[in-house]
Design a protein around this motif. Structure first.
Motif, PDB file in Angstrom:
ATOM      1  N   GLU A 119       0.841  -1.195   0.000  1.00 35.44           N
ATOM      2  CA  GLU A 119       0.000   0.000   0.000  1.00 35.44           C
ATOM      3  C   GLU A 119       0.877   1.245   0.000  1.00 35.44           C
ATOM      4  O   GLU A 119       1.955   1.258   0.584  1.00 35.44           O
ATOM      5  CB  GLU A 119      -0.861  -0.033   1.260  1.00 35.44           C
ATOM      6  CG  GLU A 119      -2.120   0.774   1.147  1.00 35.44           C
ATOM      7  CD  GLU A 119      -3.031   0.495   2.325  1.00 35.44           C
ATOM      8  OE1 GLU A 119      -3.317   1.424   3.058  1.00 35.44           O
ATOM      9  OE2 GLU A 119      -3.435  -0.677   2.494  1.00 35.44           O
ATOM     10  N   GLY A 120       0.422   2.305  -0.621  1.00 34.61           N
ATOM     11  CA  GLY A 120       1.185   3.551  -0.690  1.00 34.61           C
ATOM     12  C   GLY A 120       1.420   4.135   0.705  1.00 34.61           C
ATOM     13  O   GLY A 120       0.548   4.059   1.569  1.00 34.61           O
ATOM     14  N   GLN A 121       2.604   4.657   0.908  1.00 33.23           N
ATOM     15  CA  GLN A 121       2.959   5.275   2.178  1.00 33.23           C
ATOM     16  C   GLN A 121       3.313   6.734   1.942  1.00 33.23           C
ATOM     17  O   GLN A 121       3.839   7.078   0.892  1.00 33.23           O
ATOM     18  CB  GLN A 121       4.165   4.553   2.806  1.00 33.23           C
ATOM     19  CG  GLN A 121       3.949   3.094   3.069  1.00 33.23           C
ATOM     20  CD  GLN A 121       2.944   2.836   4.177  1.00 33.23           C
ATOM     21  OE1 GLN A 121       2.900   3.560   5.155  1.00 33.23           O
ATOM     22  NE2 GLN A 121       2.099   1.825   3.993  1.00 33.23           N
ATOM     23  N   PRO A 122       3.076   7.612   2.909  1.00 33.97           N
ATOM     24  CA  PRO A 122       3.493   8.996   2.740  1.00 33.97           C
ATOM     25  C   PRO A 122       5.017   9.088   2.636  1.00 33.97           C
ATOM     26  O   PRO A 122       5.730   8.320   3.273  1.00 33.97           O
ATOM     27  CB  PRO A 122       3.008   9.689   4.017  1.00 33.97           C
ATOM     28  CG  PRO A 122       2.187   8.707   4.749  1.00 33.97           C
ATOM     29  CD  PRO A 122       2.392   7.358   4.147  1.00 33.97           C
ATOM     30  N   ARG A 124       8.724  10.168   3.203  1.00 36.73           N
ATOM     31  CA  ARG A 124       9.449  10.648   4.376  1.00 36.73           C
ATOM     32  C   ARG A 124      10.478  11.695   3.927  1.00 36.73           C
ATOM     33  O   ARG A 124      10.816  11.783   2.774  1.00 36.73           O
ATOM     34  CB  ARG A 124      10.157   9.489   5.069  1.00 36.73           C
ATOM     35  CG  ARG A 124       9.184   8.509   5.649  1.00 36.73           C
ATOM     36  CD  ARG A 124       9.910   7.443   6.449  1.00 36.73           C
ATOM     37  NE  ARG A 124       8.999   6.342   6.639  1.00 36.73           N
ATOM     38  CZ  ARG A 124       9.334   5.066   6.597  1.00 36.73           C
ATOM     39  NH1 ARG A 124      10.564   4.742   6.372  1.00 36.73           N
ATOM     40  NH2 ARG A 124       8.452   4.135   6.760  1.00 36.73           N
TER      41      ARG A 124
END
Ligand SMILES: [Zn+2]
Length: 128
Positions: A119-122, A124
């Motif tokens: 799943e896409g992650q924000p 960093r």
């Protein structure tokens, strides 16, 4: 000692067979479609496995094409009574949906494992 096969083809074969996509020995499923929590052989955590509606979509598309094409062909050629249509196509619908569903789910999980899809992650870092 034999090196484990990390090829895409091996992952696909393991997934279709319902085996762990990493080692190919442990069971991927704990039920008909329920994914086991982890591999019983190599202890791979299967929490990454989220095929969502993907297997059902592909199986429905395949089944719909086969059953509708067969029903239309039989109707055009023989015009059988409706009860005969039901007798023919209900078992075919069940066979073309239930049989490939588990291999399709295993296949999509194997592809997800091979490509490390998640799943896409924000992002960093400093950000924009
Ligand atoms: Zn394993």
């Amino acid at each position: 000692m034999e090196q484990p096969d990390h090829s895409f083809r091996a992952a696909l074969r393991r997934g279709v067979g319902g085996r762990c996509p990493r080692c190919g020995k442990g069971a991927l499923f704990a039920g008909f479609l329920a994914v086991a929590p982890r591999c019983t052989h190599c202890d791979l955590d299967f929490s990454f496995a989220d095929s969502a509606d993907g297997p059902a979509f592909f199986v429905m598309a395949f089944s719909g094409f086969v059953v509708v094409a067969a029903a239309l062909a039989v109707e055009a050629l023989y015009q059988p009574p409706y009860w005969l249509h039901a007798l023919l196509w209900v078992p075919l619908m069940l066979a073309t949906t239930l049989l490939p569903l588990r291999p399709a789910k295993g296949l999509l999980i194997a592809v997800q494992f091979h490509y490390k899809a998640a799943e896409g992650q924000p992002a960093r870092g400093d950000g924009p």
